[in-house]
Design an enzyme around this catalytic site. Structure first.
Site, mmCIF file in Angstrom:
data_model
loop_
_atom_site.group_PDB
_atom_site.id
_atom_site.type_symbol
_atom_site.label_atom_id
_atom_site.label_comp_id
_atom_site.label_asym_id
_atom_site.label_seq_id
_atom_site.Cartn_x
_atom_site.Cartn_y
_atom_site.Cartn_z
ATOM 1 N N ASP A 138 -5.209 -26.890 62.164
ATOM 2 C CA ASP A 138 -4.411 -27.908 61.494
ATOM 3 C C ASP A 138 -3.714 -28.837 62.478
ATOM 4 O O ASP A 138 -3.107 -29.818 62.053
ATOM 5 C CB ASP A 138 -3.377 -27.242 60.584
ATOM 6 C CG ASP A 138 -3.701 -27.461 59.116
ATOM 7 O OD1 ASP A 138 -4.821 -27.910 58.830
ATOM 8 O OD2 ASP A 138 -2.839 -27.188 58.263
ATOM 9 N N ASP A 442 0.498 -17.597 49.566
ATOM 10 C CA ASP A 442 -0.307 -16.394 49.384
ATOM 11 C C ASP A 442 0.189 -15.566 48.206
ATOM 12 O O ASP A 442 -0.594 -15.112 47.369
ATOM 13 C CB ASP A 442 -0.297 -15.563 50.670
ATOM 14 C CG ASP A 442 1.093 -15.497 51.312
ATOM 15 O OD1 ASP A 442 2.070 -15.897 50.646
ATOM 16 O OD2 ASP A 442 1.208 -15.053 52.462
#
Length: 905
Positions: A138, A442
């Site tokens: 990223d 998550d």
């Protein structure tokens, strides 16, 4: 066992001793109820009323939260697998597995560490042609791409070496650090060669990282670097997709002539004006891209620092997915998050030992644990939003991709899948892929999958599947837990809250299990109440707990002993040490008074629209001196943080209160009897804060409590977009907290000068029980009355004064001539009357003199007490003034430094 001849691929065992634990929990609950009853029944009318109510609310919360946590301990189960049965049945039909590794910053997540993780998962004991490894960068760093390119070459030697000698673990850096002496001459020779190749690769990667540029010959040789240009930056670049090892290519072989796994580098497109949704966005881009390259039916995601420590982990997970009877309902298999650099006594309690060894096993008994973002195997279908149905059957052979495109053509055609605009007007981040809008994407993703009817499994093998890097400073620990707890609270307040979204979709036990972590931040308020109120009231001699001699003392004593004895037993049973448990209690207190408090305030600000979601990366590396202090279990505070201001303020407040109590105990030992629990609480807080006092006053090394701001870039990166500057968001809560504590302290000091109840009450009752006299709130007075009837008179004195009062109590029995007529000669009557009057006058003079002496003595004591309190008040006011002045100078200095820094060209 199921149908005839069926041999399961995994086994489930229920924990032993559940009945005994439930009896213990029932007794704890009874003790908690008695504490609640004591608080409600004995609410004082005036003195200590608000402090009492504050503790009542705190104890109500602690009791209710304890009930919630029992869900994760009520029905624990343990899993084990039969990999030999899996191999016998499905060795030729094993599904393809895609492995996602995520990184976001080449500074705090060094490329050499990332490639060690990548190499460890490339070397799994699994058919290589069925493995696809994807690295999401990223940061879009060419240094990370260069490191992965080097790793692709080294893997041709490393993978066959691992399989030939069946080594563990398969991270090169860890394996070489553990290997000391080999008795096998052939392996020793190959080890020397492979280690030399690794050191050369490591040297090239670290040299490039240190210089910040790639060697020119590599740039000319590898065309992949052409995707970086002079306009590329971390937050503004095109999609960069590079297939470094193409599993379809027949020439993709290692040095032994065996197939290599697919290896792909991806840096999704970033634009400043487009939200990128942090790790969830990266994972969703990987799901889309991998579906067109390898399309593995099973997806494993790991953090870049969580290397594989067990090469059989894939086969263990497949034992659950491929079980003929129960495998069809399992969406994901979660491994615990373990760490390689944990010290013996776990200085920062980073092992999450009780969560991994106790609580997650309990959640597994109610339908499965939550998804924790790393070390988790998923069905691809469930990540793409598929609902569970009883007739669902996964055809493991269906996923292979047939295409005639070359690797270069495939790369170019797939870049659009990782573009910023691809997800517009789609269900990605909502119904498909990982959920957006939460720092803990998550947990919310796993919850939504379970609410679609799927179950999950928790597998905690003896040989840990993954090992990562735990924080090595207190600041990193607190920042990490602040992100986790903030995200969990956001889930609780969102439409995906387990309290209502999970209602009817998942079991009540699993709902409570999720709430155990979602309610973390709310513990901060009750904990602060217990850290502040009892100590302040102890300083002024106002008891908030029952005396030792009171029957109500027993529930408090039992709950305290049972709670912490049970906690210690859990910690030791999980493999911890006694000192490790004590460190765990310290960090528990630090987190609740800082991380959870900031998470709570940031969440409220976000709901009010004053801030937006932020994502903070924790550093994965430490300086050499920091590492040495960490290994020596000496607390490292790290950079300057407002959290340390709160910790230091609470520690100093407790220290002042304990010093004041010690002085009072020296003057009046009755304090021990009336306020034993408050003294115990103050002493425990003093001991827990020991490292803070050392860092503030005694230590001289660089790990002490920072007195000025240090560079924060080396510790963590704050990736955020916010309506308020990060500096304001940090210092506003800190300044407000300091103001509140100062006001509390000033109020406490001023309270010692004022007493609502003062003086002595006297009530006199006659022989028949009737009230004859009633004197109230008298500090210096004299009284007299006449008894008009014979019999026993009762005198009741009540001292409400803060001082020891002296009371002269004389009973004079006599008679008056005009009441009694004696049969005497009338010539003696005038003389006897004068004698009686003279006797009474002498008595009055004596009583008046005695009363004046007592008044003088009392006034002397009052003056002494007032003088001492004047000194104390002057000291406290001076300290508060000095502290406020220092704080003002410090804040002004920081303000000018920032303005000066922003004005420089």
């Amino acid at each position: 066992m199921g149908s005839e001849g069926y041999a399961p691929l995994f086994e489930t065992r229920r924990a032993k001793g559940r009945f005994l634990y439930r009896m213990f929990a029932a007794s704890m609950f009874l003790g908690i109820c008695l504490i609640w009853a004591y608080r409600v029944i004995h609410i004082p009318t005036e003195d200590g009323r608000w402090g009492w109510i504050g503790l009542l609310l705190a104890e109500l919360w602690f009791g209710l939260y304890w009930l919630v946590t029992q869900a994760s301990r009520w029905n624990p189960i343990y899993r084990s697998t039969f990999k030999d049965r899996l191999s016998q049945r499905y060795e030729k039909d094993l599904p393809a597995v895609d492995i996602f590794v995520c990184t976001a910053d080449p500074v705090i997540e060094p490329p050499i560490m990332v490639v060690n993780t990548v190499l460890s998962v490339m070397a799994y004991d699994y058919p290589q042609e069925k493995l696809g490894v994807y690295l999401s960068d990223d940061a879009g760093s060419e240094l990370t791409f260069y490191a992965l390119l080097e790793a692709s070459h080294f893997s041709k030697h490393w993978i066959p070496y691992c399989k030939k000698f069946k080594i563990e673990p398969r991270s090169p850096a860890v394996y070489f650090s553990l290997t000391s002496h080999l008795h096998d001459a052939d392996q020793a020779k190959e080890l020397e060669l492979i280690q030399k190749l690794y050191e050369e690769m490591k040297d090239r990667i670290e040299t490039a990282t240190k210089l910040g540029r790639i060697p020119e010959e590599v740039l000319m040789e590898q065309k992949g670097f052409s995707q970086w240009d002079s306009f590329s930056s971390r937050h503004d670049h095109d999609t960069i997709l590079q297939i470094l090892i193409d599993g379809r290519d027949p020439n993709a072989m290692d040095v032994e002539g065996s197939k290599l796994p697919t290896l792909v580098y991806l840096a999704r497109e970033k634009r400043p004006k487009h939200p990128h949704n942090f790790k969830a966005g990266a994972m969703n881009a990987l799901i889309r891209v991998s579906s067109k390259i390898s399309n593995g039916a099973i997806i494993l995601n790991v953090d870049c620092d969580m290397y594989s420590n067990n090469s059989h982990s894939i086969r263990d997970a497949l034992c659950f997915f491929m079980d003929e009877e129960k495998g069809q309902e399992i969406a994901f298999v979660q491994y615990p998050q373990n760490f390689q650099n944990i010290t013996k006594n776990e200085l920062y309690s980073s092992s999450l030992r009780v969560i991994s060894e106790v609580e997650f096993h309990g959640l597994d008994g109610y339908g499965g644990p939550m998804y924790i973002g790393t070390g988790c195997f998923h069905r691809r279908d469930t990540l793409c939003g598929r609902k569970f149905s009883k007739d669902y059957r996964n055809e493991w052979k269906r996923e292979s991709i047939k295409t005639e495109e070359s690797a270069h053509e495939l790369q170019e055609s797939l870049k659009n899948l990782a573009s910023c605009r691809y997800e517009g007007d789609t269900q990605w981040g909502n119904e498909m892929g990982l959920k957006y809008g939460c720092p803990v994407e998550d947990v919310i993703t796993g919850l939504s999958i379970q609410c679609l009817g799927w179950k999950s499994v928790y597998l905690n093998p003896a040989q840990k599947a993954f090992l990562g890097v735990a924080p090595t400073t207190l600041e990193q620990t607190l920042v990490q837990h602040k992100r986790w707890s903030e995200g969990d609270l956001q889930i609780l307040l969102s439409k995906y809250s387990p309290a209502w979204y999970g209602l009817g979709r998942i079991s009540p036990g699993l709902i409570l299990g999720y709430c155990t972590y979602c309610l973390w931040p709310l513990n901060s308020l009750a904990t602060l109440s217990y850290c502040i109120v009892p100590s302040l009231y102890l300083l002024h001699g106002i008891p908030l707990f029952p005396q030792v001699s009171s029957p109500w003392f027993l529930p408090f004593a039992y709950v305290i002993l049972a709670k912490y004895s049970g906690s210690l037993a859990e910690f030791l049973w999980s493999g911890g040490t006694l000192l490790g448990w004590w460190n765990d209690q310290r960090i528990w207190l630090f987190k609740r008074t800082t991380s959870y408090l900031f998470a709570f305030m940031d969440t409220i600000l976000r709901l009010l629209g004053f801030s937006e979601t932020s994502f903070i990366l924790t550093a994965k590396v430490a300086d050499e001196d920091v590492s040495q202090r960490y290994e020596g279990e000496m607390m490292e505070f790290g950079g300057s943080s407002p959290m340390f201001t709160i910790l230091a303020t609470l520690a100093m407040l407790n220290l002042f209160c304990v010093v004041g109590v010690v002085k009072k105990v020296g003057l009046d030992m009755e304090v021990y009897k009336t306020m034993a629990l408050q003294i115990l609480l103050a002493v425990v807080l003093l001991l827990i804060n020991g490292p803070l006092y050392q860092g503030l006053f005694l230590r001289k090394d660089n790990g002490k409590m920072p007195c000025k701001a240090r560079p924060r870039e080396s510790n963590k990166t704050d990736i955020s977009s916010s309506g308020i500057s990060s500096e304001m968001k940090i210092w506003a809560p800190e300044f407000g907290f300091i103001v509140i504590l100062v006001l509390l302290s000033v109020q406490a000091v001023d309270a010692s000068w004022h007493y609502n109840k003062d003086g002595v009450d006297l009530v006199v009752k006659g022989p028949s029980g009737n009230q004859i006299q009633d004197y109230r709130d008298k500090t210096s007075e004299k009284f007299e009355f006449m008894a008009h009837e014979k019999g026993l008179h009762r005198f009741c004195f009540t001292n409400k004064s803060p001082y020891h009062e002296t009371i002269d109590f004389d009973v004079y029995t006599g008679h008056f001539a005009y009441y009694d007529q004696h049969a005497k000669d009338e010539h003696f009557n005038p003389l006897l009357e004068q004698i009686s009057k003279l006797e009474e006058a002498l008595y009055n003079i004596q009583f008046e003199q005695h009363w004046l002496e007592a008044q003088t003595e009392r006034q002397a004591r009052v003056n002494d007490a007032m003088n001492r309190r004047a000194v104390y008040k002057a000291f406290y006011e001076s300290a508060a003034l000095i502290g406020a002045s220092i704080l003002q100078v410090y804040l002004l200095r920081r303000l000018f430094e920032r303005k000066l820094g922003t004005s420089r060209v």
